[in-house]
Design a protein around this motif. Structure first.
Motif, PDB file in Angstrom:
ATOM      1  N   SER A  66       1.116  -1.261  -0.230  1.00 34.71           N
ATOM      2  CA  SER A  66      -0.028  -0.002  -0.073  1.00 34.71           C
ATOM      3  C   SER A  66       0.907   1.095   0.067  1.00 34.71           C
ATOM      4  N   LYS A  67       2.538   1.178   0.218  1.00 35.70           N
ATOM      5  CA  LYS A  67       2.755   2.264   0.611  1.00 35.70           C
ATOM      6  C   LYS A  67       3.924   2.626  -0.783  1.00 35.70           C
ATOM      7  N   ILE A  68       4.473   1.313  -1.610  1.00 35.80           N
ATOM      8  CA  ILE A  68       5.178   1.448  -2.037  1.00 35.80           C
ATOM      9  C   ILE A  68       3.848   2.076  -3.709  1.00 35.80           C
ATOM     10  N   PHE A  69       2.430   1.446  -3.319  1.00 39.21           N
ATOM     11  CA  PHE A  69       1.003   2.206  -4.739  1.00 39.21           C
ATOM     12  C   PHE A  69       0.916   3.667  -3.871  1.00 39.21           C
ATOM     13  N   LYS A  70       1.250   3.612  -3.498  1.00 41.37           N
ATOM     14  CA  LYS A  70       0.409   5.026  -2.609  1.00 41.37           C
ATOM     15  C   LYS A  70      -1.451   5.022  -2.593  1.00 41.37           C
ATOM     16  N   VAL A  71      -1.393   3.686  -1.984  1.00 36.02           N
ATOM     17  CA  VAL A  71      -3.084   3.378  -1.611  1.00 36.02           C
ATOM     18  C   VAL A  71      -3.485   4.001  -0.079  1.00 36.02           C
ATOM     19  N   PRO A  72      -4.541   4.976  -1.044  1.00 36.63           N
ATOM     20  CA  PRO A  72      -5.964   5.048   0.312  1.00 36.63           C
ATOM     21  C   PRO A  72      -5.658   4.385   1.731  1.00 36.63           C
ATOM     22  N   THR A  73      -4.937   4.540   2.907  1.00 37.76           N
ATOM     23  CA  THR A  73      -4.817   4.087   3.830  1.00 37.76           C
ATOM     24  C   THR A  73      -5.265   4.374   5.128  1.00 37.76           C
ATOM     25  N   VAL A  74      -5.748   3.647   6.187  1.00 39.09           N
ATOM     26  CA  VAL A  74      -6.859   3.695   7.433  1.00 39.09           C
ATOM     27  C   VAL A  74      -5.946   2.029   8.406  1.00 39.09           C
ATOM     28  N   VAL A  75      -5.353   2.695   9.219  1.00 43.80           N
ATOM     29  CA  VAL A  75      -4.711   1.953  10.662  1.00 43.80           C
ATOM     30  C   VAL A  75      -5.588   2.498  12.128  1.00 43.80           C
ATOM     31  N   THR A  76      -6.115   1.768  12.615  1.00 41.34           N
ATOM     32  CA  THR A  76      -6.875   1.749  13.567  1.00 41.34           C
ATOM     33  C   THR A  76      -6.219   0.608  14.924  1.00 41.34           C
ATOM     34  N   THR A  77      -6.375   1.054  15.698  1.00 39.57           N
ATOM     35  CA  THR A  77      -5.969  -0.259  16.797  1.00 39.57           C
ATOM     36  C   THR A  77      -7.432   0.056  18.388  1.00 39.57           C
ATOM     37  N   VAL A  78      -7.572  -1.076  18.640  1.00 37.91           N
ATOM     38  CA  VAL A  78      -8.748  -0.883  19.981  1.00 37.91           C
ATOM     39  C   VAL A  78      -7.881  -1.074  21.114  1.00 37.91           C
ATOM     40  N   ALA A  79      -8.020  -0.198  21.830  1.00 37.17           N
ATOM     41  CA  ALA A  79      -7.452  -0.242  23.572  1.00 37.17           C
ATOM     42  C   ALA A  79      -6.565  -0.081  23.477  1.00 37.17           C
ATOM     43  N   SER A  84      -4.307  -3.283  24.459  1.00 37.98           N
ATOM     44  CA  SER A  84      -3.634  -4.565  23.544  1.00 37.98           C
ATOM     45  C   SER A  84      -2.451  -4.367  22.602  1.00 37.98           C
ATOM     46  N   GLY A  85      -1.438  -3.333  23.876  1.00 43.93           N
ATOM     47  CA  GLY A  85      -0.852  -2.934  23.181  1.00 43.93           C
ATOM     48  C   GLY A  85      -0.556  -1.857  21.825  1.00 43.93           C
ATOM     49  N   PRO A  86       1.035  -1.639  21.533  1.00 44.80           N
ATOM     50  CA  PRO A  86       1.688  -0.913  20.021  1.00 44.80           C
ATOM     51  C   PRO A  86       1.519  -2.136  19.425  1.00 44.80           C
ATOM     52  N   VAL A  87       1.507  -1.844  17.398  1.00 47.72           N
ATOM     53  CA  VAL A  87       1.191  -2.509  16.102  1.00 47.72           C
ATOM     54  C   VAL A  87       2.518  -2.165  15.894  1.00 47.72           C
ATOM     55  N   PHE A  88       2.185  -4.251  15.274  1.00 44.50           N
ATOM     56  CA  PHE A  88       3.480  -4.921  14.910  1.00 44.50           C
ATOM     57  C   PHE A  88       4.501  -3.535  14.010  1.00 44.50           C
ATOM     58  N   PRO A  89       6.065  -4.489  14.627  1.00 43.09           N
ATOM     59  CA  PRO A  89       6.994  -3.280  13.914  1.00 43.09           C
ATOM     60  C   PRO A  89       6.894  -3.089  12.314  1.00 43.09           C
ATOM     61  N   GLY A 101      -1.411   8.952  12.064  1.00 40.41           N
ATOM     62  CA  GLY A 101      -2.543   9.301  12.913  1.00 40.41           C
ATOM     63  C   GLY A 101      -2.887   7.952  12.754  1.00 40.41           C
ATOM     64  N   TYR A 102      -2.794   7.033  13.933  1.00 36.46           N
ATOM     65  CA  TYR A 102      -4.573   5.940  13.850  1.00 36.46           C
ATOM     66  C   TYR A 102      -5.165   6.105  14.803  1.00 36.46           C
ATOM     67  N   ILE A 103      -6.359   5.258  14.719  1.00 39.33           N
ATOM     68  CA  ILE A 103      -7.420   5.827  14.521  1.00 39.33           C
ATOM     69  C   ILE A 103      -7.481   4.271  16.252  1.00 39.33           C
ATOM     70  N   ASP A 104      -7.575   4.802  17.874  1.00 32.01           N
ATOM     71  CA  ASP A 104      -8.135   4.075  18.710  1.00 32.01           C
ATOM     72  C   ASP A 104      -9.099   4.190  18.576  1.00 32.01           C
ATOM     73  N   ARG A 105      -9.681   2.681  19.231  1.00 29.78           N
ATOM     74  CA  ARG A 105     -11.318   3.161  19.681  1.00 29.78           C
ATOM     75  C   ARG A 105     -11.027   1.478  20.897  1.00 29.78           C
ATOM     76  N   SER A 106     -13.000   1.996  20.591  1.00 24.17           N
ATOM     77  CA  SER A 106     -13.201   0.942  22.016  1.00 24.17           C
ATOM     78  C   SER A 106     -14.180  -0.150  21.210  1.00 24.17           C
ATOM     79  N   THR A 107     -14.199   0.650  20.264  1.00 29.86           N
ATOM     80  CA  THR A 107     -15.503  -0.735  20.009  1.00 29.86           C
ATOM     81  C   THR A 107     -14.966  -1.426  19.415  1.00 29.86           C
ATOM     82  N   MET A 108     -15.306  -3.056  19.690  1.00 31.08           N
ATOM     83  CA  MET A 108     -15.303  -3.765  18.319  1.00 31.08           C
ATOM     84  C   MET A 108     -15.430  -3.975  16.825  1.00 31.08           C
ATOM     85  N   PHE A 116     -13.562   6.264  12.889  1.00 32.97           N
ATOM     86  CA  PHE A 116     -13.410   5.668  11.713  1.00 32.97           C
ATOM     87  C   PHE A 116     -13.949   5.665  10.542  1.00 32.97           C
ATOM     88  N   TYR A 117     -15.044   5.517  10.431  1.00 33.43           N
ATOM     89  CA  TYR A 117     -16.070   6.382  10.316  1.00 33.43           C
ATOM     90  C   TYR A 117     -15.900   6.696   8.894  1.00 33.43           C
TER      91      TYR A 117
END
Length: 229
Positions: A66-79, A84-89, A101-108, A116-117
């Motif tokens: 997605s980075k190579i091809f410049k695809v619009p991307t949304v990254v979200t985390t939960v708690a 849940s802790g940090p994202v994968f390296p 700008g990760y979007i952190d949320r409480s909803t499953m 997010f929406y």
């Protein structure tokens, strides 16, 4: 005889022109938004449907593509901070938290999170590609919700995982029955490249494959070295 030859030439030309049109169901760098959901430590610890090292590599292939091809991307985390802790390296490598700008949320179900929406709708794409943890909860929710709102949704099955193999497979089956399209991480990368004559992405794609593409990557590394001889 001349008429038959003329018809044959016209037929070949028509077939050639037709065969050059790719299916609109194929993904391209500009026709979709990629959504990466909850690639975090606490979500990975109990994941058993796929080996974690394989999941990490597949996640890197998707994020890198997605980075190579410049695809619009949304990254979200939960708690992220409380559970849940940090994202994968491998995800942080391509989408650093400070700039992405990760979007952190409480909803499953991330679809029920207003921020997010808004981010997804703001990308302006009616085709979505999703992957993440866990398949039966945090992927099923937004996939079914997006389909209900008229989105065309693809699920990267080998960049997703669940507590058991059965949980993962039943979740994928449920989404497919609802109209989602299952794909894999390498399929995603190569579908975006599509043509090896695309020189601007040729080397980055192959570098990504060498680093995270398993046996395929070893083959590319071998070929690069042996061609010199």
């Amino acid at each position: 005889m001349k008429k038959l030859l003329l018809f044959a030439v016209i037929g070949i030309a028509s077939f050639s022109a037709y065969s050059q049109k790719p299916s609109p169901m194929l993904l391209s760098p500009t026709n979709h938004t990629l959504i990466l959901i909850d690639y975090e430590g606490q979500m990975a610890f109990p994941t058993k449907s796929i080996a974690i090292d394989q999941l990490r590599n597949n996640t890197a292939i998707v994020a890198g593509a997605s980075k190579i091809f410049k695809v619009p991307t949304v990254v979200t985390t939960v708690a992220e901070k409380s559970f849940s802790g940090p994202v994968f390296p491998e995800l942080e490598e391509f989408y650093p938290k400070k700039t992405s700008g990760y979007i952190d949320r409480s909803t499953m179900n991330s679809w029920e999170d207003a921020q997010f929406y808004k981010a997804v709708v703001g990308k302006g794409k009616k085709t979505l590609v999703m992957g993440g943890l866990w398949t039966s909860v945090c992927i099923v929710g937004p996939v079914l919700s997006a389909i209900s709102e008229g989105y065309d949704v693809y699920v990267i099955t080998d960049a997703s995982g669940d507590l058991t193999k059965e949980a993962h497979e039943m979740a994928v089956a449920r989404m497919v029955q609802a109209g989602a399209h299952p794909i894999t991480s390498m399929q995603y990368l190569l579908e975006l490249q599509r043509d090896w004559a695309r020189q601007e992405t040729y080397l980055p794609v192959n570098d990504l494959v060498v680093k995270y593409g398993g046996a395929y990557g070893i083959g590319v590394q071998y070929s690069r070295e042996m061609v010199k001889h």
